[in-house]
Design a protein around this motif. Structure first.
Motif, PDB file in Angstrom:
ATOM      1  N   LEU A   1     -36.917 -51.911   8.405  1.00  0.00           N
ATOM      2  CA  LEU A   1     -37.396 -51.298   9.627  1.00  0.00           C
ATOM      3  C   LEU A   1     -38.285 -52.327  10.308  1.00  0.00           C
ATOM      4  CD1 LEU A   1     -37.676 -48.570  11.268  1.00  0.00           C
ATOM      5  CD2 LEU A   1     -39.720 -48.154   9.925  1.00  0.00           C
ATOM      6  N   ASP A   2     -38.430 -52.224  11.601  1.00  0.00           N
ATOM      7  CA  ASP A   2     -39.310 -53.139  12.322  1.00  0.00           C
ATOM      8  C   ASP A   2     -40.576 -52.419  12.770  1.00  0.00           C
ATOM      9  OD1 ASP A   2     -37.622 -55.305  12.037  1.00  0.00           O
ATOM     10  OD2 ASP A   2     -36.713 -55.090  14.008  1.00  0.00           O
ATOM     11  N   LEU A   3     -41.582 -53.202  13.084  1.00  0.00           N
ATOM     12  CA  LEU A   3     -42.796 -52.693  13.704  1.00  0.00           C
ATOM     13  C   LEU A   3     -42.828 -53.158  15.153  1.00  0.00           C
ATOM     14  CD1 LEU A   3     -45.458 -53.420  10.936  1.00  0.00           C
ATOM     15  CD2 LEU A   3     -44.556 -51.184  11.612  1.00  0.00           C
ATOM     16  N   ARG A   4     -43.545 -52.422  15.962  1.00  0.00           N
ATOM     17  CA  ARG A   4     -43.761 -52.863  17.340  1.00  0.00           C
ATOM     18  C   ARG A   4     -44.582 -54.159  17.282  1.00  0.00           C
ATOM     19  NH1 ARG A   4     -42.019 -48.661  20.352  1.00  0.00           N
ATOM     20  NH2 ARG A   4     -42.066 -46.638  19.329  1.00  0.00           N
ATOM     21  N   ASP A   5     -44.279 -55.076  18.168  1.00  0.00           N
ATOM     22  CA  ASP A   5     -44.910 -56.395  18.153  1.00  0.00           C
ATOM     23  C   ASP A   5     -46.266 -56.332  18.848  1.00  0.00           C
ATOM     24  OD1 ASP A   5     -45.395 -59.035  17.784  1.00  0.00           O
ATOM     25  OD2 ASP A   5     -43.802 -59.748  19.105  1.00  0.00           O
ATOM     26  N   ASP A   6     -47.228 -55.746  18.143  1.00  0.00           N
ATOM     27  CA  ASP A   6     -48.580 -55.570  18.662  1.00  0.00           C
ATOM     28  C   ASP A   6     -49.532 -55.705  17.477  1.00  0.00           C
ATOM     29  OD1 ASP A   6     -51.097 -54.254  19.194  1.00  0.00           O
ATOM     30  OD2 ASP A   6     -50.181 -53.284  20.930  1.00  0.00           O
ATOM     31  N   PRO A   7     -50.325 -56.775  17.418  1.00  0.00           N
ATOM     32  CA  PRO A   7     -51.191 -57.008  16.260  1.00  0.00           C
ATOM     33  C   PRO A   7     -52.117 -55.842  15.925  1.00  0.00           C
ATOM     34  CG  PRO A   7     -51.108 -58.965  17.633  1.00  0.00           C
ATOM     35  CD  PRO A   7     -50.398 -57.879  18.394  1.00  0.00           C
ATOM     36  N   ALA A   8     -52.630 -55.149  16.933  1.00  0.00           N
ATOM     37  CA  ALA A   8     -53.525 -54.012  16.666  1.00  0.00           C
ATOM     38  C   ALA A   8     -52.760 -52.862  16.015  1.00  0.00           C
ATOM     39  CB  ALA A   8     -54.191 -53.538  17.959  1.00  0.00           C
TER      40      ALA A   8
ATOM     41  N   PRO B   1     -32.275 -54.139  15.092  1.00  0.00           N
ATOM     42  CA  PRO B   1     -31.095 -54.198  15.962  1.00  0.00           C
ATOM     43  C   PRO B   1     -29.861 -53.539  15.336  1.00  0.00           C
ATOM     44  CG  PRO B   1     -32.179 -56.336  15.873  1.00  0.00           C
ATOM     45  CD  PRO B   1     -32.845 -55.464  14.847  1.00  0.00           C
ATOM     46  N   TRP B   2     -29.891 -53.290  14.016  1.00  0.00           N
ATOM     47  CA  TRP B   2     -28.735 -52.741  13.304  1.00  0.00           C
ATOM     48  C   TRP B   2     -28.908 -51.273  12.931  1.00  0.00           C
ATOM     49  CZ3 TRP B   2     -31.707 -56.919  11.805  1.00  0.00           C
ATOM     50  CH2 TRP B   2     -31.239 -58.147  12.257  1.00  0.00           C
ATOM     51  N   THR B   3     -29.976 -50.661  13.386  1.00  0.00           N
ATOM     52  CA  THR B   3     -30.273 -49.275  13.017  1.00  0.00           C
ATOM     53  C   THR B   3     -29.508 -48.303  13.909  1.00  0.00           C
ATOM     54  OG1 THR B   3     -32.486 -49.960  12.334  1.00  0.00           O
ATOM     55  CG2 THR B   3     -32.130 -47.604  12.672  1.00  0.00           C
ATOM     56  N   PRO B   4     -28.748 -47.365  13.301  1.00  0.00           N
ATOM     57  CA  PRO B   4     -28.070 -46.340  14.106  1.00  0.00           C
ATOM     58  C   PRO B   4     -29.089 -45.488  14.860  1.00  0.00           C
ATOM     59  CG  PRO B   4     -27.235 -46.358  11.840  1.00  0.00           C
ATOM     60  CD  PRO B   4     -28.446 -47.248  11.877  1.00  0.00           C
ATOM     61  N   PRO B   5     -28.705 -44.905  15.982  1.00  0.00           N
ATOM     62  CA  PRO B   5     -29.642 -44.159  16.831  1.00  0.00           C
ATOM     63  C   PRO B   5     -30.382 -43.012  16.143  1.00  0.00           C
ATOM     64  CG  PRO B   5     -27.520 -44.423  17.927  1.00  0.00           C
ATOM     65  CD  PRO B   5     -27.368 -44.951  16.540  1.00  0.00           C
ATOM     66  N   ASP B   6     -29.800 -42.406  15.141  1.00  0.00           N
ATOM     67  CA  ASP B   6     -30.417 -41.234  14.498  1.00  0.00           C
ATOM     68  C   ASP B   6     -31.183 -41.581  13.228  1.00  0.00           C
ATOM     69  OD1 ASP B   6     -28.065 -41.947  13.180  1.00  0.00           O
ATOM     70  OD2 ASP B   6     -27.659 -39.898  12.536  1.00  0.00           O
ATOM     71  N   ARG B   7     -31.471 -42.849  12.994  1.00  0.00           N
ATOM     72  CA  ARG B   7     -32.122 -43.282  11.758  1.00  0.00           C
ATOM     73  C   ARG B   7     -33.387 -44.063  12.049  1.00  0.00           C
ATOM     74  NH1 ARG B   7     -28.266 -44.205   7.530  1.00  0.00           N
ATOM     75  NH2 ARG B   7     -30.082 -44.578   6.233  1.00  0.00           N
ATOM     76  N   LYS B   8     -34.193 -44.253  10.990  1.00  0.00           N
ATOM     77  CA  LYS B   8     -35.352 -45.138  11.052  1.00  0.00           C
ATOM     78  C   LYS B   8     -35.107 -46.289  10.086  1.00  0.00           C
ATOM     79  CE  LYS B   8     -39.593 -43.469  11.510  1.00  0.00           C
ATOM     80  NZ  LYS B   8     -40.829 -42.692  11.343  1.00  0.00           N
TER      81      LYS B   8
END
Length: 112
Positions: free
Chosen positions: A7-14, A92-99
């Protein structure tokens, strides 16, 4: 059994710092939910904004569909998931209904 998910995180250090802080001691209801559904161990690793979860499960008790249904019916798990989604982003490879998306093992030293 061992599972690896990404899973990815939003690119925001805080936001990343807050996400990591919340994982120093997750809510007891979340730990209980995981354990009740056969999760015997879990680690989350990070590089940049990419997360990798390593999850060990008891094959006799772990059923991802049953766990997902229980999570959907549990208000505290839903509250946690909504909070986590403020920090998380799909890969980028995550289906729309998943995390979290399962990763494919491509190498195991013990097979060599």
């Amino acid at each position: 059994m061992r599972h690896c998910l990404a899973l990815d995180l939003r690119d925001d250090p805080a936001l990343i710092a807050r996400y990591e802080a919340l994982h120093q001691r997750i809510w007891p209801e979340i730990a209980g939910h995981l354990r009740r559904h056969g999760v015997t161990g879990m680690e989350i690793w990070r590089v940049g904004t990419r997360l990798v979860m390593v999850m060990d499960t008891d094959d006799a008790r772990y059923d991802p569909d049953s766990m997902a249904r229980a999570a959907a019916a549990d208000p505290k798990v839903q509250e946690w998931e909504a909070l986590m989604w403020t920090f998380q982003a799909p890969t980028p490879w995550t289906p729309p209904d998943r995390k979290w998306v399962p990763m494919t093992r491509i190498f195991d030293l013990k097979d060599q």
